[in-house]
Enzyme design. Structure first.
Site, short mmCIF file in Angstrom:
data_model
loop_
_atom_site.label_atom_id
_atom_site.label_comp_id
_atom_site.label_asym_id
_atom_site.label_seq_id
_atom_site.Cartn_x
_atom_site.Cartn_y
_atom_site.Cartn_z
N CYS A 1 -18.81 11.83 39.27
CA CYS A 1 -18.27 12.08 37.93
C CYS A 1 -19.32 12.91 37.21
CB CYS A 1 -18.02 10.77 37.18
SG CYS A 1 -17.44 11.03 35.49
N GLU B 1 -12.54 16.71 37.41
CA GLU B 1 -12.97 17.11 38.75
C GLU B 1 -12.44 18.51 39.01
OE1 GLU B 1 -15.19 15.75 40.30
OE2 GLU B 1 -15.17 13.61 39.86
#
Length: 242
Positions: free
Chosen positions: A2, A111
């Site tokens: 992340c 992402e």
């Protein structure tokens, strides 16, 4: 991993959601492009110096964990994530897992997927925003640490201490896994107390509390490539990509 997320809720709202105390003199604005080394909101529990009473607070910390034994705080930029598979073993994280756990509130995380070049266009990275379908806050599981700046002589000087945090991640096996193989872990509200309690130090039990955000019920949306630059911010970053 992340490596970027959004956190736009007002601190007063977050304090209410997590039943935490908020210091009105320590405020952060909303961000739709939270990046490593930024200050972020963390929910944590600490014993008060004067009374020993354990208090839950919402406070800013820097994203990127700096171990207490680190010689240079710059190492934090490389420690934004901790893998759940090894977090209980790694020297940088194992003591924090036992004693210094936190929650990092988020609207969702980003992402990227690499898009190859074509005859008419250059290669680029397409960002995706991943969030709970319900729109509820994500309580990402985190660890925090204190780093003492040796250049500051007075222990009571706020500048003497740097508080940093990392996000615990796992293998992504649901819709998010189609975008990236790793994703942050989260907690249910019923488990906040056990996770945040500094007296709870059974790392096996603690790791069992962690799970996929929203139990895998996640919305995945292609968004503007403007988020690729950390200089850009604002709710327009979440607009669906044309």
């Amino acid at each position: 991993m992340c490596g970027r997320y959004a956190s736009s809720r007002a601190p007063e709202d977050l304090a209410g959601l997590f039943d935490a105390r908020l210091d009105p003199d320590r405020a952060l604005g909303p961000s739709w492009n939270v990046a490593p080394t930024d200050e972020v909101w963390a929910v944590l529990e600490r014993a008060a110096r004067d009374t020993g009473e354990v208090r839950r607070s919402l406070r800013p910390v820097r994203w990127g964990l700096v171990p207490s034994w680190a010689k240079d705080p710059a190492v934090g930029s490389r420690m934004i994530n901790a893998r759940v598979e090894t977090v209980h073993e790694k020297p940088a994280y194992r003591r924090a897992l036992a004693k210094r756990r936190c929650l990092l509130p988020a609207d969702g995380f980003y992402e990227w997927v690499a898009v190859p070049a074509t005859g008419s266009a250059k290669a680029y990275k397409q960002p995706y925003f991943i969030r709970p379908e319900s729109g509820t806050v994500m309580a990402m599981a985190g660890l925090y640490e204190f780093w003492r700046d040796p250049a500051v002589t007075d222990d009571d000087d706020p500048a003497a201490w740097l508080t940093t945090a990392t996000i615990i991640t796992t293998e992504a096996t649901d819709r998010a896994g189609r975008i990236h193989p790793r994703m942050p872990l989260a907690l249910d509200p019923d488990d906040y107390e056990a996770w945040l309690d500094p007296a709870h130090q059974d790392t096996g039990d603690l790791r069992a509390l962690l799970h996929t955000p929203a139990d895998g019920r996640l919305a995945v949306t292609a968004v503007s490539t403007a988020v690729n630059s950390v200089r850009n911010d604002g709710p327009h970053l979440l607009d669906p990509s044309p």
